[in-house]
Design an enzyme around this catalytic site. Structure first.
Site, PDB file in Angstrom:
ATOM      1  N   LYS A 138      -3.899  -2.167   6.849  1.00 57.41           N
ATOM      2  CA  LYS A 138      -2.722  -2.624   8.092  1.00 57.41           C
ATOM      3  C   LYS A 138      -1.633  -3.956   7.486  1.00 57.41           C
ATOM      4  O   LYS A 138      -2.468  -4.678   7.108  1.00 57.41           O
ATOM      5  CB  LYS A 138      -3.696  -2.415   8.955  1.00 57.41           C
ATOM      6  CG  LYS A 138      -5.068  -3.338   9.688  1.00 57.41           C
ATOM      7  CD  LYS A 138      -4.453  -4.311   9.286  1.00 57.41           C
ATOM      8  CE  LYS A 138      -3.186  -5.954   9.673  1.00 57.41           C
ATOM      9  NZ  LYS A 138      -3.805  -7.198   9.422  1.00 57.41           N
ATOM     10  N   TYR A 223      -2.638  -5.689  15.753  1.00 57.60           N
ATOM     11  CA  TYR A 223      -4.193  -5.790  16.314  1.00 57.60           C
ATOM     12  C   TYR A 223      -3.782  -5.080  18.072  1.00 57.60           C
ATOM     13  O   TYR A 223      -4.170  -4.025  18.323  1.00 57.60           O
ATOM     14  CB  TYR A 223      -5.150  -6.326  15.870  1.00 57.60           C
ATOM     15  CG  TYR A 223      -6.089  -6.686  15.127  1.00 57.60           C
ATOM     16  CD1 TYR A 223      -7.265  -5.512  14.424  1.00 57.60           C
ATOM     17  CD2 TYR A 223      -5.420  -7.307  13.838  1.00 57.60           C
ATOM     18  CE1 TYR A 223      -7.238  -5.488  13.385  1.00 57.60           C
ATOM     19  CE2 TYR A 223      -5.535  -7.006  12.684  1.00 57.60           C
ATOM     20  CZ  TYR A 223      -6.393  -6.254  12.655  1.00 57.60           C
ATOM     21  OH  TYR A 223      -7.140  -6.301  10.871  1.00 57.60           O
TER      22      TYR A 223
HETATM   23  P1  NDP Z   1      -5.087 -12.340  -0.634  1.00 59.02           P
HETATM   24  O1  NDP Z   1      -4.099 -12.729  -0.985  1.00 59.02           O
HETATM   25  O2  NDP Z   1      -6.348 -11.981   0.137  1.00 59.02           O
HETATM   26  O3  NDP Z   1      -5.502 -10.753  -1.588  1.00 59.02           O
HETATM   27  C1  NDP Z   1      -4.595  -9.789  -1.872  1.00 59.02           C
HETATM   28  C2  NDP Z   1      -4.355  -9.568  -3.768  1.00 59.02           C
HETATM   29  O4  NDP Z   1      -3.576  -8.852  -3.775  1.00 59.02           O
HETATM   30  C3  NDP Z   1      -4.539 -10.763  -4.824  1.00 59.02           C
HETATM   31  O5  NDP Z   1      -6.130 -11.514  -4.879  1.00 59.02           O
HETATM   32  C4  NDP Z   1      -4.495 -10.139  -5.577  1.00 59.02           C
HETATM   33  O6  NDP Z   1      -5.412  -9.528  -6.222  1.00 59.02           O
HETATM   34  C5  NDP Z   1      -3.175  -8.870  -5.186  1.00 59.02           C
HETATM   35  N1  NDP Z   1      -1.646  -9.089  -5.129  1.00 59.02           N
HETATM   36  C6  NDP Z   1      -1.164  -8.121  -6.002  1.00 59.02           C
HETATM   37  N2  NDP Z   1       0.373  -8.720  -6.342  1.00 59.02           N
HETATM   38  C7  NDP Z   1       0.331 -10.415  -5.807  1.00 59.02           C
HETATM   39  C8  NDP Z   1       0.937 -10.719  -5.030  1.00 59.02           C
HETATM   40  N3  NDP Z   1       2.364 -10.619  -5.706  1.00 59.02           N
HETATM   41  N4  NDP Z   1       0.662 -11.786  -4.279  1.00 59.02           N
HETATM   42  C9  NDP Z   1      -0.490 -12.129  -3.865  1.00 59.02           C
HETATM   43  N5  NDP Z   1      -1.726 -11.317  -4.271  1.00 59.02           N
HETATM   44  C10 NDP Z   1      -1.168 -10.741  -5.111  1.00 59.02           C
HETATM   45  O7  NDP Z   1      -5.341 -11.191   0.920  1.00 59.02           O
HETATM   46  P2  NDP Z   1      -6.037 -10.090   1.854  1.00 59.02           P
HETATM   47  O8  NDP Z   1      -6.953  -9.504   1.142  1.00 59.02           O
HETATM   48  O9  NDP Z   1      -6.673 -11.199   3.082  1.00 59.02           O
HETATM   49  O10 NDP Z   1      -4.718  -9.372   2.841  1.00 59.02           O
HETATM   50  C11 NDP Z   1      -4.549  -7.863   1.619  1.00 59.02           C
HETATM   51  C12 NDP Z   1      -4.354  -6.931   2.544  1.00 59.02           C
HETATM   52  O11 NDP Z   1      -5.612  -6.893   3.355  1.00 59.02           O
HETATM   53  C13 NDP Z   1      -2.894  -7.656   3.761  1.00 59.02           C
HETATM   54  O12 NDP Z   1      -2.164  -6.166   4.029  1.00 59.02           O
HETATM   55  C14 NDP Z   1      -3.767  -7.349   5.374  1.00 59.02           C
HETATM   56  O13 NDP Z   1      -2.969  -7.253   6.329  1.00 59.02           O
HETATM   57  C15 NDP Z   1      -4.977  -7.079   5.050  1.00 59.02           C
HETATM   58  N6  NDP Z   1      -6.350  -6.918   5.413  1.00 59.02           N
HETATM   59  C16 NDP Z   1      -6.761  -6.286   6.214  1.00 59.02           C
HETATM   60  C17 NDP Z   1      -7.154  -6.847   7.845  1.00 59.02           C
HETATM   61  C18 NDP Z   1      -8.622  -5.787   8.030  1.00 59.02           C
HETATM   62  O14 NDP Z   1      -9.896  -6.196   8.867  1.00 59.02           O
HETATM   63  N7  NDP Z   1      -8.731  -5.104   8.178  1.00 59.02           N
HETATM   64  C19 NDP Z   1      -8.367  -8.297   6.687  1.00 59.02           C
HETATM   65  C20 NDP Z   1      -7.226  -9.266   6.396  1.00 59.02           C
HETATM   66  C21 NDP Z   1      -6.505  -8.496   5.157  1.00 59.02           C
HETATM   67  P3  NDP Z   1      -5.557  -9.179  -7.786  1.00 59.02           P
HETATM   68  O15 NDP Z   1      -5.765 -10.427  -8.360  1.00 59.02           O
HETATM   69  O16 NDP Z   1      -6.977  -8.199  -8.102  1.00 59.02           O
HETATM   70  O17 NDP Z   1      -4.362  -8.713  -8.068  1.00 59.02           O
END
Ligand code: NDP
Length: 372
Positions: A138, A223
């Protein structure tokens, strides 16, 4: 593990009004007669190995129907770590340039997209074109137009599109919906959803409109948007909204800090909600009907969720949300099971249509009518 699964099936049944939950609460799940699950597992590649991707993969170690079999990442060092941790062979590792090749990989049935919001659409369309099921975090995308494109691409490729709405499988949430359906609160007339946290690092993607599509609303306010719909059990027909910005340096144009919004529902209920990046520990749902109430605080965090109604405290045991979600999503994809509260692309699209309308209401100061 299978005790947990059996237990979950009973909780799900209870959401449809089958009176099993009370009996289940009276004994520990471990003493139930279990038939171990021996059917196929959903083979999942995680796309985006960030904070939430790590949480999901960890939780999936306890799944009985889904497992992590592949990774897609832009960071080679993370790929190495994940390979070691989750025993993932080289042939199941991809980067953002070559992941269309999952098409030829029988070790991957579905890809779970866990990247910044604005990347979801293109990544989902590529996964669908590779013939794999899409599970997407989401918000499903950053506006309704993009969401519709994702739905169309998945339909065309004949793959499922599911959105990571983990609360749709959460036991206390489902018990409240069961009670509401049973008439325990009488005619439901009011919902309040308050969702927020105080965001840190001003340079993170969540505060960059090109990657996030918006501020608190896209991230945490969703949410309350989604919760309004499942707690009341209807879709809103109008929206009003007001924005407050106390820090325009941190929260630039297009990044909302705090939005208050109100919904009207066809049955006469109203909702009053708040989405913010300025207040921590704000995580509360409150539902009231003619006869009674349900209160959840915390209501959508990772849990344990705490909930009580006018009849007393809910005691359903806590299960890691992402474990339940992924087992239930595996059952949806592999067995055609129906989710207790939908988690499909249409569900994600409804929330995006509402968020588009909230932004429009903020901009115009007018009530926006909705047809979902
Ligand atoms: P993070 O920043 O921790 O991780 C995102 C990952 O996406 C990065 O580590 C990277 O992984 C990849 N990525 C690819 N392109 C980019 C870019 N341009 N900039 C930054 N990261 C990039 O974010 P979250 O994990 O917190 O959030 C990711 C998604 O999950 C969002 O859509 C958020 O809304 C959702 N989310 C949902 C939750 C829930 O409870 N359902 C809770 C937290 C987040 P890599 O290095 O492997 O390429």
């Amino acid at each position: 593990m299978n005790s947990r699964r059996n237990f979950l099936q009973k909780i799900t049944a209870s959401a449809f009004g089958i009176p099993v939950l009370t009996a289940m609460n009276e004994r520990p799940s471990g003493i139930l007669n279990e038939v171990p699950y021996e059917g196929p597992m959903l083979k999942v590649a995680i796309l985006g190995l960030g904070s939430y991707g790590n949480r999901v993969a960890e939780a999936m170690q306890s799944c009985s129907m889904a497992k992590v079999t592949g990774v897609i990442s832009g960071t080679p060092s993370k790929i190495k770590d994940w390979q070691a941790k989750y025993n993932i062979p080289d042939k199941n590792c991809y980067n953002y340039e070559n992941f269309d090749n999952i098409k030829n990989n029988p070790d991957i049935d579905a890809v779970y997209i866990i990247t910044p919001n604005a990347l979801h659409k293109d990544q989902a369309i590529r996964v669908a074109k590779a013939g794999k099921h899409v599970i997407c975090e989401k918000p499903m995308s950053i506006n309704a137009k993009d969401g519709q494109e994702m739905i169309d691409a998945c339909k065309k490729a004949n793959v499922k599109l599911l959105v990571g709405y983990r609360m749709h499988f959460e036991a206390k949430t489902l018990e409240i919906l069961r009670m509401r359906n049973a008439g325990d609160f009488g005619k439901v007339l009011f919902f309040q959803g308050l969702c927020g946290f105080r965001i840190g690092d001003p340079n993170q993607w969540r505060l960059n409109k090109a990657l996030s599509g918006g501020g608190a609303m896209m991230d945490i306010g969703i949410y309350a948007v989604n919760g309004s719909r499942y707690m009341i059990g209807e879709d809103p027909i109008w929206v009003t909204a007001q924005e407050t910005k106390t820090d325009p340096v941190k929260f630039k144009e297009g990044i909302d800090e705090t939005i208050q919004f109100q919904f009207g529902f066809p049955g006469g209920a109203v909702a009053s909600c708040l989405s913010t990046y300025q207040m921590s520990n704000l995580d509360r749902f409150f539902l009231n009907g003619e006869k009674g109430f349900a209160e959840m605080q915390p209501s959508t965090g990772y849990g344990p969720i705490k909930a009580r109604t006018n009849k007393g405290e809910l005691t359903n045991p806590h299960i890691t949300h992402q474990t339940t979600q992924m087992d239930e999503m595996a059952a949806i994809i592999l067995q055609g099971k129906k989710a207790p509260v939908p988690v499909d692309g249409e569900e994600g699209l409804k929330d995006l249509k509402i968020i588009d309308a909230i932004f429009l209401a903020v901009k115009t100061g007018k009530k926006v009518e909705l047809k979902l």
